[in-house]
Write an enzyme that holds these catalytic residues in place. Structure first.
Site, PDB file in Angstrom:
ATOM      1  N   LYS A 153     -11.560  20.801  -3.887  1.00  0.00           N
ATOM      2  CA  LYS A 153     -11.355  19.588  -4.874  1.00  0.00           C
ATOM      3  C   LYS A 153     -12.521  18.737  -5.305  1.00  0.00           C
ATOM      4  O   LYS A 153     -12.984  18.112  -4.252  1.00  0.00           O
ATOM      5  CB  LYS A 153     -10.076  18.811  -4.267  1.00  0.00           C
ATOM      6  CG  LYS A 153      -9.572  18.066  -5.370  1.00  0.00           C
ATOM      7  CD  LYS A 153      -9.069  16.629  -4.736  1.00  0.00           C
ATOM      8  CE  LYS A 153      -9.928  15.470  -4.981  1.00  0.00           C
ATOM      9  NZ  LYS A 153     -10.217  15.066  -6.121  1.00  0.00           N
ATOM     10  N   GLU A 208     -17.357  13.631   6.713  1.00  0.00           N
ATOM     11  CA  GLU A 208     -18.888  12.978   6.293  1.00  0.00           C
ATOM     12  C   GLU A 208     -18.546  11.763   5.513  1.00  0.00           C
ATOM     13  O   GLU A 208     -18.063  11.914   4.238  1.00  0.00           O
ATOM     14  CB  GLU A 208     -19.621  13.919   5.405  1.00  0.00           C
ATOM     15  CG  GLU A 208     -20.018  15.217   6.306  1.00  0.00           C
ATOM     16  CD  GLU A 208     -21.003  14.750   7.555  1.00  0.00           C
ATOM     17  OE1 GLU A 208     -21.556  13.817   7.494  1.00  0.00           O
ATOM     18  OE2 GLU A 208     -21.035  15.339   8.733  1.00  0.00           O
ATOM     19  N   CYS A 259     -25.197   8.395   0.960  1.00  0.00           N
ATOM     20  CA  CYS A 259     -24.642   8.003   2.441  1.00  0.00           C
ATOM     21  C   CYS A 259     -25.849   7.914   3.320  1.00  0.00           C
ATOM     22  O   CYS A 259     -25.682   6.892   4.184  1.00  0.00           O
ATOM     23  CB  CYS A 259     -23.828   8.962   2.904  1.00  0.00           C
ATOM     24  SG  CYS A 259     -24.659  10.769   2.842  1.00  0.00           S
ATOM     25  N   GLU A 279     -21.688  -0.607   3.416  1.00  0.00           N
ATOM     26  CA  GLU A 279     -22.416   0.176   2.380  1.00  0.00           C
ATOM     27  C   GLU A 279     -22.336  -0.080   0.953  1.00  0.00           C
ATOM     28  O   GLU A 279     -21.282  -0.498   0.545  1.00  0.00           O
ATOM     29  CB  GLU A 279     -21.528   1.688   2.563  1.00  0.00           C
ATOM     30  CG  GLU A 279     -22.360   2.773   1.979  1.00  0.00           C
ATOM     31  CD  GLU A 279     -21.679   4.164   2.103  1.00  0.00           C
ATOM     32  OE1 GLU A 279     -20.496   4.127   1.847  1.00  0.00           O
ATOM     33  OE2 GLU A 279     -22.556   5.153   2.490  1.00  0.00           O
TER      34      GLU A 279
HETATM   35  P1  NAD Z   1     -13.879   8.675  -2.338  1.00  0.00           P
HETATM   36  O1  NAD Z   1     -13.589   8.715  -0.986  1.00  0.00           O
HETATM   37  O2  NAD Z   1     -13.394   7.517  -3.181  1.00  0.00           O
HETATM   38  O3  NAD Z   1     -13.615  10.246  -2.789  1.00  0.00           O
HETATM   39  C1  NAD Z   1     -14.216  11.279  -2.334  1.00  0.00           C
HETATM   40  C2  NAD Z   1     -13.085  12.500  -2.461  1.00  0.00           C
HETATM   41  O4  NAD Z   1     -11.972  12.309  -1.953  1.00  0.00           O
HETATM   42  C3  NAD Z   1     -12.832  12.523  -4.210  1.00  0.00           C
HETATM   43  O5  NAD Z   1     -12.698  13.887  -4.336  1.00  0.00           O
HETATM   44  C4  NAD Z   1     -11.567  11.948  -4.252  1.00  0.00           C
HETATM   45  O6  NAD Z   1     -10.856  12.567  -5.289  1.00  0.00           O
HETATM   46  C5  NAD Z   1     -10.770  12.082  -2.933  1.00  0.00           C
HETATM   47  N1  NAD Z   1      -9.659  11.239  -2.610  1.00  0.00           N
HETATM   48  C6  NAD Z   1      -9.208  10.180  -2.896  1.00  0.00           C
HETATM   49  N2  NAD Z   1      -8.136   9.690  -2.453  1.00  0.00           N
HETATM   50  C7  NAD Z   1      -7.789  10.860  -1.585  1.00  0.00           C
HETATM   51  C8  NAD Z   1      -6.688  10.971  -0.887  1.00  0.00           C
HETATM   52  N3  NAD Z   1      -5.702   9.906  -0.682  1.00  0.00           N
HETATM   53  N4  NAD Z   1      -6.481  12.246  -0.114  1.00  0.00           N
HETATM   54  C9  NAD Z   1      -7.489  13.163  -0.203  1.00  0.00           C
HETATM   55  N5  NAD Z   1      -8.424  13.281  -1.228  1.00  0.00           N
HETATM   56  C10 NAD Z   1      -8.610  11.895  -1.766  1.00  0.00           C
HETATM   57  O7  NAD Z   1     -15.721   8.817  -2.239  1.00  0.00           O
HETATM   58  P2  NAD Z   1     -16.673   8.734  -3.540  1.00  0.00           P
HETATM   59  O8  NAD Z   1     -16.568   7.369  -4.128  1.00  0.00           O
HETATM   60  O9  NAD Z   1     -16.171  10.028  -4.256  1.00  0.00           O
HETATM   61  O10 NAD Z   1     -18.034   8.816  -2.784  1.00  0.00           O
HETATM   62  C11 NAD Z   1     -18.868   7.931  -2.167  1.00  0.00           C
HETATM   63  C12 NAD Z   1     -18.470   7.963  -0.655  1.00  0.00           C
HETATM   64  O11 NAD Z   1     -18.961   9.143  -0.322  1.00  0.00           O
HETATM   65  C13 NAD Z   1     -19.472   6.906  -0.147  1.00  0.00           C
HETATM   66  O12 NAD Z   1     -18.989   6.207   0.804  1.00  0.00           O
HETATM   67  C14 NAD Z   1     -20.706   7.884   0.760  1.00  0.00           C
HETATM   68  O13 NAD Z   1     -21.084   7.221   1.832  1.00  0.00           O
HETATM   69  C15 NAD Z   1     -19.843   8.946   0.914  1.00  0.00           C
HETATM   70  N6  NAD Z   1     -20.577  10.008   1.217  1.00  0.00           N
HETATM   71  C16 NAD Z   1     -20.862  10.496   2.503  1.00  0.00           C
HETATM   72  C17 NAD Z   1     -21.731  11.648   2.634  1.00  0.00           C
HETATM   73  C18 NAD Z   1     -22.225  12.176   4.237  1.00  0.00           C
HETATM   74  O14 NAD Z   1     -22.498  13.095   4.075  1.00  0.00           O
HETATM   75  N7  NAD Z   1     -21.890  11.449   5.196  1.00  0.00           N
HETATM   76  C19 NAD Z   1     -22.363  12.221   1.467  1.00  0.00           C
HETATM   77  C20 NAD Z   1     -22.078  11.829   0.453  1.00  0.00           C
HETATM   78  C21 NAD Z   1     -21.155  10.850   0.139  1.00  0.00           C
END
Ligand code: NAD
Length: 482
Positions: A178, A253, A287, A386
């Site tokens: 997804k 992550e 991140c 963050e």
């Molecule tokens: P997000 O948590 O809003 O969304 C991530 C994914 O989860 C998306 O595909 C979203 O549609 C899905 N999602 C949302 N609600 C959900 C639910 N209830 N159940 C299952 N899936 C759901 O994150 P974002 O805004 O897309 O990305 C930014 C975040 O990602 C930041 O906090 C960043 O630190 C983190 N990030 C971490 C790493 C790492 O390696 N540690 C790498 C990249 C990004």
């Protein structure tokens, strides 16, 4: 290059189709509609998991070399469509073309690396275990854990996907992916490449859609053995709670609040280069952003002067501008979130050194100036949370112990950077930092061979390297009486 008016958002059991959920995909540099992706919901997840479950029996019994060959075909497909993938990344995410190129190369390297690990599995999945008894013999083997759900964010689309997909396929798992609803286009391109790679139908399935419509049911489906998630901590908790209902394996992550330590003997120009790269690459939407910059007292004034000059010289522009150095933030919501953090930081008493708003020459698009704060209160959101935007907080320190304590004083522990001429000392400081990866005098280089993930609330598990593969494997021991 352009996009069709609408795109099918489902690839299930080897077939493309359109779901009923219409995702509007925006170009963040122009705010214009790029295309509409017709994604799915719970029903599409059900079909995708059914297809993946049916494909598992055969795929899990392929040889490592067969899987390695397909991973290599995917890497070649990505290489062949490098230009197109760069175009799609910049159009959908707002990142400069040169950064998009780095992403594509990372994807190629990841698939090639796991192709090698897949090949090597043929050499002996089973290993004998030494026992303190002559009456029994034991062997251990690793088996694919089953159907896995991969849920990824928008900041490095395709890269976060490759870090999960390549090891999952190498292990012999079947996948439902997804992508982020904000950036589905790179994953749709990748799926088209995978569709031509020779992978049997049903092994890889893609369901575009929102978190609630697709991510949540995927996390709850009892036939899914494991969820590998990259995204925010808030959603990570929801995924874990949903997965707990069926005792699923979960890899997470999540966020970070990482530090860059400029020690007293640091090369100042190098320190400025690394602080700028750690804070402003991908418009700070990382991140691993080194958003806390800690500088030894004796260097602090000159460092801040040079870093400010560097930040003010960065060319913020359209991702396709040949001289661009920093592109756009991904969408309006993220833009407003970062501006809100800047406002709250000012209200909390932090001192804005440069940036803080829209560049004067860019009237539309989600562009923000590289921003630097000092005097940031340690209990403020700007210091603790963050930001996920091009915002650096610079603070001076008197002793290395103080710097280490400042860096470790966080709920997160993803990465850190150390700049210092005395290598043995820099290594000692690196050892004292609570982070999954520490760079010394180096930019944020990442190799498929080294693990990715962090301490504390940044991660659960590790990606990349053999650890990334093991995340998709079960361990089985067989003990036989002799
Ligand atoms: P997000 O948590 O809003 O969304 C991530 C994914 O989860 C998306 O595909 C979203 O549609 C899905 N999602 C949302 N609600 C959900 C639910 N209830 N159940 C299952 N899936 C759901 O994150 P974002 O805004 O897309 O990305 C930014 C975040 O990602 C930041 O906090 C960043 O630190 C983190 N990030 C971490 C790493 C790492 O390696 N540690 C790498 C990249 C990004």
């Amino acid at each position: 290059m352009s996009f069709p008016i609408t795109l099918d958002g489902l690839y299930i059991d080897g077939q493309w189709s359109a779901g009923d959920e219409h995702l509007r995909v925006i170009n963040p540099a122009t705010e214009a509609l790029l295309t509409t992706v017709n994604g799915g919901d719970e029903r599409a997840v059900d079909l995708a998991v059914t297809a993946a479950s049916a494909a598992f029996a055969d795929w899990s019994h392929t040889t490592g070399r067969q899987r390695g060959a397909i991973l290599r075909a995917i890497a070649s497909g990505v290489q062949a469509r490098r230009e197109r993938l760069m175009f799609v990344q910049s159009s959908n995410n707002g990142k400069p073309q040169f950064e998009a190129g780095i992403d594509v190369d990372d994807v190629i390297a990841t698939f090639e690396y796991y192709a090698g690990l897949a090949d090597a599995m043929d050499g002996g999945l089973d290993r004998m275990v030494e026992l303190p008894s002559d009456d029994f013999a034991a062997r251990v083997r690793r088996e694919p854990c089953g159907v896995v759900g991969l849920i990824v964010p928008w900041n490095f689309p395709m890269v976060t996907t490759a870090w999960k997909l390549a090891p999952a396929l190498a292990a012999g798992c079947c996948v439902v992916l997804k992508p982020s609803e904000v950036t589905p286009l790179p994953e749709l391109e990748l799926a088209a490449i995978i569709a031509e790679s020779g992978l049997p139908k049903g092994v890889f399935n893609l369901v575009c859609g929102t978190g609630l419509a697709v991510g949540a049911p995927l996390s709850g489906d009892p036939r899914v053995a494991k969820i590998s998630f990259t995204g925010s901590n808030a959603v990570g908790v929801q995924v874990m709670q949903r997965a707990a209902e069926t005792i699923k394996g979960v890899s997470l992550e999540l966020g970070g609040k990482s530090s860059l330590l400029v020690l007293a003997d640091a090369d100042l120009d190098l320190a400025v280069e690394l602080a700028s790269g750690g804070g402003f690459f991908n418009a700070g939407q990382m991140c691993s952003a080194t958003s806390r910059v800690l500088v030894a007292d004796e260097l602090a004034d000159e460092f801040l002067r040079r870093l400010t000059a560097k930040a003010e010289s960065i060319r913020v522009a359209d991702p396709f501008d040949p001289d661009v150095e920093m592109g756009a933030l991904v969408n309006q919501a993220q833009y407003q979130r970062v501006l809100g953090h800047i406002d709250r930081g000012l209200s909390a008493g932090a001192r804005l050194v440069c940036g803080g708003g829209r560049p004067a020459d860019l009237s539309r698009g989600y562009f923000l100036q590289p921003t630097i704060f000092t005097d940031v209160p340690r209990d403020s959101a700007l210091w603790c949370e963050e930001i996920f935007g091009p915002v650096l907080c610079v603070r001076r320190f008197a002793t290395e112990q103080e710097a280490i304590a400042l860096a470790n004083d966080s709920q997160f522990g993803l990465v850190a950077s150390v700049v210092g001429a005395d290598v043995a000392n820099a290594e000692r400081v690196a050892n004292a930092l609570q982070a999954g990866l520490v760079w010394i005098n180096a930019p944020q280089v990442i190799f498929p061979q080294t693990a990715w993930g962090g301490y504390k609330q940044s991660s659960l598990g590790r990606e990349l390297g053999p650890w990334g593969l093991q995340a998709f494997q079960e361990i089985k021991h067989v003990i036989r009486a002799l």
